[in-house]
Design an enzyme around this catalytic site. Structure first.
Site, PDB file in Angstrom:
ATOM      1  CG  LEU A  66      -1.707  -4.376  -8.868  1.00 29.86           C
ATOM      2  CD1 LEU A  66      -1.359  -5.670  -9.586  1.00 29.86           C
ATOM      3  CD2 LEU A  66      -0.952  -3.213  -9.483  1.00 29.86           C
ATOM      4  CE  LYS A 172     -11.685  -0.153   0.393  1.00 21.74           C
ATOM      5  NZ  LYS A 172     -11.696   1.264   0.750  1.00 21.74           N
ATOM      6  CE  LYS A 241     -11.975  -3.537  -6.830  1.00 19.86           C
ATOM      7  NZ  LYS A 241     -11.187  -3.088  -5.688  1.00 19.86           N
TER       8      LYS A 241
HETATM    9  P1  NDP Z   1      -6.604   3.135 -10.537  1.00 21.01           P
HETATM   10  O1  NDP Z   1      -7.589   2.632 -11.520  1.00 21.01           O
HETATM   11  O2  NDP Z   1      -6.326   4.591 -10.464  1.00 21.01           O
HETATM   12  O3  NDP Z   1      -5.173   2.407 -10.776  1.00 21.01           O
HETATM   13  C1  NDP Z   1      -5.097   1.021 -10.888  1.00 21.01           C
HETATM   14  C2  NDP Z   1      -3.656   0.587 -10.810  1.00 21.01           C
HETATM   15  O4  NDP Z   1      -3.586  -0.820 -11.068  1.00 21.01           O
HETATM   16  C3  NDP Z   1      -2.772   1.251 -11.877  1.00 21.01           C
HETATM   17  O5  NDP Z   1      -1.452   1.322 -11.394  1.00 21.01           O
HETATM   18  C4  NDP Z   1      -2.872   0.242 -13.019  1.00 21.01           C
HETATM   19  O6  NDP Z   1      -1.806   0.340 -13.946  1.00 21.01           O
HETATM   20  C5  NDP Z   1      -2.808  -1.050 -12.249  1.00 21.01           C
HETATM   21  N1  NDP Z   1      -3.375  -2.180 -12.958  1.00 21.01           N
HETATM   22  C6  NDP Z   1      -4.670  -2.370 -13.319  1.00 21.01           C
HETATM   23  N2  NDP Z   1      -4.815  -3.542 -13.941  1.00 21.01           N
HETATM   24  C7  NDP Z   1      -3.588  -4.114 -13.967  1.00 21.01           C
HETATM   25  C8  NDP Z   1      -3.090  -5.340 -14.471  1.00 21.01           C
HETATM   26  N3  NDP Z   1      -3.885  -6.230 -15.086  1.00 21.01           N
HETATM   27  N4  NDP Z   1      -1.779  -5.607 -14.321  1.00 21.01           N
HETATM   28  C9  NDP Z   1      -0.956  -4.724 -13.705  1.00 21.01           C
HETATM   29  N5  NDP Z   1      -1.357  -3.539 -13.210  1.00 21.01           N
HETATM   30  C10 NDP Z   1      -2.662  -3.257 -13.337  1.00 21.01           C
HETATM   31  O7  NDP Z   1      -7.044   2.543  -9.138  1.00 21.01           O
HETATM   32  P2  NDP Z   1      -6.783   3.122  -7.671  1.00 21.01           P
HETATM   33  O8  NDP Z   1      -5.365   3.479  -7.520  1.00 21.01           O
HETATM   34  O9  NDP Z   1      -7.844   4.109  -7.364  1.00 21.01           O
HETATM   35  O10 NDP Z   1      -7.132   1.808  -6.817  1.00 21.01           O
HETATM   36  C11 NDP Z   1      -6.187   0.773  -6.560  1.00 21.01           C
HETATM   37  C12 NDP Z   1      -6.808  -0.144  -5.507  1.00 21.01           C
HETATM   38  O11 NDP Z   1      -7.051   0.611  -4.312  1.00 21.01           O
HETATM   39  C13 NDP Z   1      -8.170  -0.725  -5.954  1.00 21.01           C
HETATM   40  O12 NDP Z   1      -8.323  -2.019  -5.472  1.00 21.01           O
HETATM   41  C14 NDP Z   1      -9.170   0.229  -5.290  1.00 21.01           C
HETATM   42  O13 NDP Z   1     -10.425  -0.399  -5.093  1.00 21.01           O
HETATM   43  C15 NDP Z   1      -8.447   0.571  -3.999  1.00 21.01           C
HETATM   44  N6  NDP Z   1      -8.811   1.844  -3.363  1.00 21.01           N
HETATM   45  C16 NDP Z   1      -8.880   3.029  -4.071  1.00 21.01           C
HETATM   46  C17 NDP Z   1      -9.231   4.216  -3.428  1.00 21.01           C
HETATM   47  C18 NDP Z   1      -9.330   5.535  -4.120  1.00 21.01           C
HETATM   48  O14 NDP Z   1      -9.780   6.525  -3.509  1.00 21.01           O
HETATM   49  N7  NDP Z   1      -8.924   5.666  -5.388  1.00 21.01           N
HETATM   50  C19 NDP Z   1      -9.554   4.222  -1.993  1.00 21.01           C
HETATM   51  C20 NDP Z   1      -9.361   2.952  -1.333  1.00 21.01           C
HETATM   52  C21 NDP Z   1      -9.042   1.817  -2.009  1.00 21.01           C
HETATM   53  P3  NDP Z   1      -1.861   1.401 -15.148  1.00 21.01           P
HETATM   54  O15 NDP Z   1      -1.290   2.694 -14.609  1.00 21.01           O
HETATM   55  O16 NDP Z   1      -1.027   0.799 -16.206  1.00 21.01           O
HETATM   56  O17 NDP Z   1      -3.303   1.544 -15.579  1.00 21.01           O
END
Ligand code: NDP
Length: 296
Positions: A66, A172, A241
């Site tokens: 998340l 990280k 963040k």
């Molecule tokens: P996104 O913003 O694309 O997706 C976030 C995910 O979290 C979605 O599934 C969203 O659901 C869910 N979410 C957010 N808030 C809530 C909540 N309050 N309750 C339940 N579900 C929630 O983020 P990423 O996939 O890019 O990133 C996910 C994690 O991985 C983060 O911590 C990020 O820092 C890390 N990361 C990302 C990378 C990247 O290249 N994108 C690389 C390495 C790490 P919904 O679909 O409903 O919005």
């Protein structure tokens, strides 16, 4: 057969979950926006659950990915929460880029339910997730990591035990702090060179054969800034963040960290200006606006 529940199908969670399914694990997914889970499940041959509790019921390994650790903590409780479905002896793997203190609290809470926790944030971007070549940095008991390893190997190539719970999150955050510093400093340097009349393509050609090079100068700037494409693969809000967590860890450890604190401030400012949907590399737009110069 290990059964896996994967919660959070965002930009990186989705391709990670795809790899888990493709590796043959029996997979149930849950996502806050349910349509994404249903669509993924149909495509990947997984099951979509309506609630976190239903997703984790009977699972051997629960993976969360998340936005923040706080989002993960908030999913634990309530009749539909994770704890309502989790079985004793299950393993909880949080791949969120989280914060060490919240992870420690989550681990304590899960321990009361007989569930081991590791923080296992990843690096390598969405393309690394698609190819299954992410770096996974793990905090927690070594034995718990070994139990998780077969699932982690479906999306990770380099899997490193960093220390106790929270150590993966801390590494990280520092990695991404360095990414943020690279993005900002490369932006300032290239904006100044552009204004001075040097073609930024020529400047990058030199830098990438010299000591100032980084993944940011070698890949991110040519592909995203010079092309003016700025695809959204990793949201600026999430890098804000991460650098905030890094600055906090440095403060807690009483390390003089003016660069981390300033970079955190700059990314807070960029996030406020560019909003929730901007990609992290778009932070250079703020430098361009302040300098009234486009890097192209
Ligand atoms: P996104 O913003 O694309 O997706 C976030 C995910 O979290 C979605 O599934 C969203 O659901 C869910 N979410 C957010 N808030 C809530 C909540 N309050 N309750 C339940 N579900 C929630 O983020 P990423 O996939 O890019 O990133 C996910 C994690 O991985 C983060 O911590 C990020 O820092 C890390 N990361 C990302 C990378 C990247 O290249 N994108 C690389 C390495 C790490 P919904 O679909 O409903 O919005």
């Amino acid at each position: 057969m290990t059964t896996v529940a994967f919660l959070g199908l965002g930009a990186i969670g989705r391709p990670m979950a795809s790899r888990v399914a493709a590796a043959g694990f029996e997979l149930t997914v849950w996502n806050r926006t349910p349509g994404r889970a249903r669509e993924f499940a149909a495509q990947a041959g997984a099951r979509a659950a309506d609630t976190p509790a239903a997703a984790v019921r009977g699972a051997d390994v629960v993976i969360t990915c998340l936005s923040t650790s706080h989002n993960v903590a908030a999913l634990l409780d309530g009749p539909d929460g994770i704890l309502a479905g989790l079985r004793r002896g299950a393993l909880f793997v949080d791949c969120t880029s989280g914060d060490p203190s919240t992870s420690a609290r989550i681990a304590e809470r899960l321990a009361e339910f007989g569930v081991a926790f590791i923080d296992a944030p990843v690096s390598g971007g969405t393309s690394g997730a698609e190819k299954g070549i992410l770096t996974v940095m793990v905090g927690g008991e070594a034995a718990a990591l070994e139990r998780a390893r077969p699932v982690l190997e479906s999306f990770g190539r380099k899997i490193v035990h960093c220390g106790a719970v929270g150590a993966g999150d801390a590494v990280k955050a520092m990695n991404n702090a360095m990414l943020a510093i690279h993005v900002w400093s490369t932006g300032e340097c290239l904006a100044a060179l552009s204004r001075a009349g040097v073609d930024p393509k020529v400047a990058l050609d030199v830098i990438n054969a010299s000591s100032g090079r980084s993944n940011t100068s070698e890949n991110l700037f040519p592909e995203r800034v010079l092309s003016r494409r700025f695809p959204r693969t990793f949201r600026l809000a999430l890098l804000d963040k991460d650098i905030g967590i890094a600055a906090q860890v440095a403060r807690e450890q009483k390390i003089a960290s003016p660069v981390l604190q300033l970079t955190a401030e700059l990314f807070r400012m960029a996030h406020a200006e560019l909003g929730e949907d901007a990609d992290h590399v778009e932070a250079v737009r703020v430098i361009e606006r302040l300098g009234d110069t486009e890097i192209k």
